[in-house]
Design an enzyme around this catalytic site. Structure first.
Site, PDB file in Angstrom:
ATOM      1  N   GLY A 124       5.888  13.738  -8.059  1.00  0.00           N
ATOM      2  CA  GLY A 124       6.275  12.344  -7.856  1.00  0.00           C
ATOM      3  C   GLY A 124       5.110  11.409  -7.589  1.00  0.00           C
ATOM      4  O   GLY A 124       5.318  10.262  -7.178  1.00  0.00           O
ATOM      5  N   GLN A 125       3.878  11.871  -7.836  1.00  0.00           N
ATOM      6  CA  GLN A 125       2.718  11.006  -7.584  1.00  0.00           C
ATOM      7  C   GLN A 125       2.595   9.961  -8.688  1.00  0.00           C
ATOM      8  O   GLN A 125       2.640  10.290  -9.880  1.00  0.00           O
ATOM      9  CB  GLN A 125       1.432  11.841  -7.506  1.00  0.00           C
ATOM     10  N   HIS A 134      -2.978   9.950  -0.986  1.00  0.00           N
ATOM     11  CA  HIS A 134      -2.421   9.161   0.121  1.00  0.00           C
ATOM     12  C   HIS A 134      -1.347   9.939   0.841  1.00  0.00           C
ATOM     13  O   HIS A 134      -0.618  10.730   0.244  1.00  0.00           O
ATOM     14  CB  HIS A 134      -1.868   7.821  -0.393  1.00  0.00           C
ATOM     15  N   ASN A 183       2.662  13.383  -2.186  1.00  0.00           N
ATOM     16  CA  ASN A 183       3.118  13.737  -3.528  1.00  0.00           C
ATOM     17  C   ASN A 183       1.899  14.112  -4.369  1.00  0.00           C
ATOM     18  O   ASN A 183       0.873  13.426  -4.306  1.00  0.00           O
ATOM     19  CB  ASN A 183       3.843  12.549  -4.170  1.00  0.00           C
ATOM     20  N   ASP A 234       3.393   0.056   2.638  1.00  0.00           N
ATOM     21  CA  ASP A 234       3.780   0.299   1.245  1.00  0.00           C
ATOM     22  C   ASP A 234       4.476  -0.945   0.684  1.00  0.00           C
ATOM     23  O   ASP A 234       5.273  -1.595   1.357  1.00  0.00           O
ATOM     24  CB  ASP A 234       4.717   1.517   1.164  1.00  0.00           C
ATOM     25  N   HIS A 294       2.077   9.382   2.886  1.00  0.00           N
ATOM     26  CA  HIS A 294       3.153   8.452   3.245  1.00  0.00           C
ATOM     27  C   HIS A 294       3.576   8.756   4.686  1.00  0.00           C
ATOM     28  O   HIS A 294       3.844   9.917   5.025  1.00  0.00           O
ATOM     29  CB  HIS A 294       4.388   8.674   2.358  1.00  0.00           C
TER      30      HIS A 294
HETATM   31  P1  5GP Z   1       3.203   7.994  -4.897  1.00  0.00           P
HETATM   32  O1  5GP Z   1       4.438   7.831  -5.751  1.00  0.00           O
HETATM   33  O2  5GP Z   1       1.946   8.038  -5.733  1.00  0.00           O
HETATM   34  O3  5GP Z   1       3.284   9.119  -3.904  1.00  0.00           O
HETATM   35  O4  5GP Z   1       3.142   6.696  -3.984  1.00  0.00           O
HETATM   36  C1  5GP Z   1       2.561   5.504  -4.382  1.00  0.00           C
HETATM   37  C2  5GP Z   1       3.074   4.450  -3.451  1.00  0.00           C
HETATM   38  O5  5GP Z   1       2.233   3.339  -3.560  1.00  0.00           O
HETATM   39  C3  5GP Z   1       4.490   3.974  -3.743  1.00  0.00           C
HETATM   40  O6  5GP Z   1       5.306   4.164  -2.593  1.00  0.00           O
HETATM   41  C4  5GP Z   1       4.321   2.497  -4.097  1.00  0.00           C
HETATM   42  O7  5GP Z   1       5.365   1.696  -3.601  1.00  0.00           O
HETATM   43  C5  5GP Z   1       2.993   2.171  -3.461  1.00  0.00           C
HETATM   44  N1  5GP Z   1       2.231   1.152  -4.147  1.00  0.00           N
HETATM   45  C6  5GP Z   1       1.942   1.077  -5.477  1.00  0.00           C
HETATM   46  N2  5GP Z   1       1.156   0.021  -5.744  1.00  0.00           N
HETATM   47  C7  5GP Z   1       0.908  -0.575  -4.544  1.00  0.00           C
HETATM   48  C8  5GP Z   1       0.153  -1.730  -4.178  1.00  0.00           C
HETATM   49  O8  5GP Z   1      -0.478  -2.407  -4.996  1.00  0.00           O
HETATM   50  N3  5GP Z   1       0.138  -2.050  -2.853  1.00  0.00           N
HETATM   51  C9  5GP Z   1       0.815  -1.322  -1.916  1.00  0.00           C
HETATM   52  N4  5GP Z   1       0.746  -1.725  -0.637  1.00  0.00           N
HETATM   53  N5  5GP Z   1       1.534  -0.225  -2.228  1.00  0.00           N
HETATM   54  C10 5GP Z   1       1.588   0.131  -3.529  1.00  0.00           C
END
Ligand code: 5GP
Ligand code: ZN
Length: 115
Positions: A94-95, A101, A88, A31, A103
């Site tokens: 919180g997505q 994906h 999420n 991440d 985590h």
């Molecule tokens: P969400 O909030 O959708 O559950 O998680 C998205 C995650 O993707 C976040 O933890 C954020 O830091 C990560 N993220 C967003 N853009 C990028 C990216 O371009 N590269 C990587 N490696 N992680 C990303």
């Protein structure tokens, strides 16, 4: 592949990431903004927007994502101590990136419920 999806681009190798694992169905990468000493995202190569879009034909794939996380946690040596897997879903969940994906967070103590 959805052309405007950053995680599709990462899965296709068209965008930089620190790759951790890849097989025919999924990729795992670090991440960008880690919330724990280990923070890895495990994504299907197939574009599925969220758990809200997942169908019964994705059952095996979803299990594969979770088992891939468990495997990485064992390989990294924190499985016995414990870790957290999080999905999420949609805005209130919180997505922020709309490519499903998992985590994988490890290397520190977590509390429940999460914020
Ligand atoms: P969400 O909030 O959708 O559950 O998680 C998205 C995650 O993707 C976040 O933890 C954020 O830091 C990560 N993220 C967003 N853009 C990028 C990216 O371009 N590269 C990587 N490696 N992680 C990303
Ligand atoms: Zn995508």
């Amino acid at each position: 592949m959805t052309s405007d999806c950053i995680f599709c681009k990462i899965a296709a190798g068209e965008m930089d990431s620190t790759m951790v694992f890849e097989d025919e169905r999924c990729v795992a990468f670090e991440d960008l903004n880690p919330q724990a000493p280990t923070h890895i995202l495990i994504i299907p190569k197939e574009h599925i927007s969220s758990m809200d879009e997942a169908e019964s034909n994705h059952s095996e794939l979803l299990g594969h994502l979770l088992l891939t996380g468990a495997k990485i946690a064992r390989e990294r040596g924190f499985a016995g101590r414990g870790y957290r897997t999080v999905i999420n879903t949609n805005s209130a969940g919180g997505q922020t990136v709309f490519h499903l994906h998992v985590h994988l967070l490890g290397g520190r103590q977590f509390v429940f419920p999460p914020g």
